[in-house]
Design a protein around this motif. Structure first.
Motif, PDB file in Angstrom:
ATOM      1  N   UNK A   3      -8.262   3.641   1.553  1.00 26.16           N
ATOM      2  CA  UNK A   3      -9.803   3.365   1.555  1.00 26.16           C
ATOM      3  C   UNK A   3     -10.606   4.581   2.259  1.00 26.16           C
ATOM      4  N   UNK A   4      -9.843   5.239   3.175  1.00 21.88           N
ATOM      5  CA  UNK A   4     -10.089   6.546   3.959  1.00 21.88           C
ATOM      6  C   UNK A   4     -10.450   7.460   2.797  1.00 21.88           C
ATOM      7  N   UNK A   5      -9.842   7.576   1.771  1.00 26.59           N
ATOM      8  CA  UNK A   5     -10.019   8.663   0.795  1.00 26.59           C
ATOM      9  C   UNK A   5     -11.345   8.480  -0.135  1.00 26.59           C
ATOM     10  N   UNK A  35      -7.201   1.421 -11.553  1.00 29.50           N
ATOM     11  CA  UNK A  35      -5.788   1.665 -10.604  1.00 29.50           C
ATOM     12  C   UNK A  35      -5.908   1.491  -8.936  1.00 29.50           C
ATOM     13  N   UNK A  36      -7.379   2.100  -8.830  1.00 25.74           N
ATOM     14  CA  UNK A  36      -7.820   1.979  -7.452  1.00 25.74           C
ATOM     15  C   UNK A  36      -8.482   0.755  -6.831  1.00 25.74           C
ATOM     16  N   UNK A  37      -8.799  -0.390  -7.869  1.00 29.17           N
ATOM     17  CA  UNK A  37      -9.491  -1.351  -7.574  1.00 29.17           C
ATOM     18  C   UNK A  37     -10.893  -1.344  -7.588  1.00 29.17           C
ATOM     19  N   UNK A  55     -14.772  10.450  -0.111  1.00 27.23           N
ATOM     20  CA  UNK A  55     -15.315  10.976  -1.221  1.00 27.23           C
ATOM     21  C   UNK A  55     -16.926  10.574  -1.429  1.00 27.23           C
ATOM     22  N   UNK A  56     -17.173   9.243  -1.063  1.00 25.61           N
ATOM     23  CA  UNK A  56     -18.572   9.013  -1.161  1.00 25.61           C
ATOM     24  C   UNK A  56     -19.164   9.848  -0.133  1.00 25.61           C
ATOM     25  N   UNK A  57     -18.822  10.070   1.107  1.00 25.36           N
ATOM     26  CA  UNK A  57     -19.580  10.905   2.087  1.00 25.36           C
ATOM     27  C   UNK A  57     -19.873  12.365   1.644  1.00 25.36           C
ATOM     28  N   UNK A  58     -18.766  12.671   0.763  1.00 26.11           N
ATOM     29  CA  UNK A  58     -19.134  14.143   0.302  1.00 26.11           C
ATOM     30  C   UNK A  58     -19.987  14.271  -0.986  1.00 26.11           C
ATOM     31  N   UNK A  74       0.840  -1.261   0.191  1.00 26.89           N
ATOM     32  CA  UNK A  74      -0.197   0.085  -0.008  1.00 26.89           C
ATOM     33  C   UNK A  74       0.923   1.204   0.210  1.00 26.89           C
ATOM     34  N   UNK A  75       2.235   1.172  -0.110  1.00 28.08           N
ATOM     35  CA  UNK A  75       2.934   2.214  -0.158  1.00 28.08           C
ATOM     36  C   UNK A  75       2.953   3.316  -1.196  1.00 28.08           C
ATOM     37  N   UNK A  76       2.748   2.858  -2.530  1.00 26.87           N
ATOM     38  CA  UNK A  76       2.976   3.864  -3.491  1.00 26.87           C
ATOM     39  C   UNK A  76       1.858   4.558  -3.459  1.00 26.87           C
TER      40      UNK A  76
END
Length: 112
Positions: free
Chosen positions: A34-36, A95-97, A40-43, A11-13
Motif C-alpha cells: 500500500x505504501x508503494x 494483480x494489485x487490486x 506513486x500517487x504522491x509522486x 501479503x508475502x508474494x
C-alpha cells in the motif's frame, strides 16, 4: 476465521505472473505494498491533484518486471497499439487490486 497471521502470509508474494489474454502471453508484475502505491500517487501529484497520466506511467514502469521497460520502451508501448498497452496496464492493476473488478472480487472473497 481470517487471522492476522493469515493476512500477513497473504501479503508475502512480491511478484506474480499475470495473463494478458489479448496477447496470449503473460507478464511478470510487481505486487505493490500500500505504501508503494501511496508513494506513486504522491509522486504523481501536480498542484495538489493526482496527474492520472503520470500515475499510470509510474504504475506501468514500476509494475512490469518482465519484460522490463525503460523510458523509451514505455513511450514506444504507450504510443503503439492501445489495446496492447491497456491489456498490460490492466494486468498490473488487476494483480494489485486496483481495478473495480478486482475490488469487487475481494469484497466477495471476504464477505460473510
Amino acid at each position: 476465521m481470517l487471522t492476522k497471521e493469515k493476512m500477513q502470509s497473504l501479503s508475502a508474494p512480491k511478484e506474480r505472473e499475470m495473463p494478458v489474454p489479448l496477447l496470449g502471453e503473460s507478464v511478470r508484475i510487481k505486487l505493490f505494498r500500500k505504501g508503494d502505491i501511496d508513494a506513486m500517487r504522491a509522486e504523481a501529484m501536480i498542484a495538489g491533484e493526482v496527474d492520472n497520466a503520470k500515475f499510470e506511467r509510474l504504475l506501468f514502469m514500476r509494475g512490469l518486471i518482465e519484460p522490463a521497460v525503460d523510458d523509451a520502451g514505455y513511450e514506444e508501448i504507450a504510443n503503439g497499439n492501445a489495446a496492447v498497452y491497456y491489456s498490460i496496464l490492466n494486468a498490473i492493476m488487476e494483480g494489485n487490486g486496483l481495478t473495480a473488478l478486482a475490488q469487487r472480487d475481494a469484497r466477495r472473497t471476504f464477505s460473510a
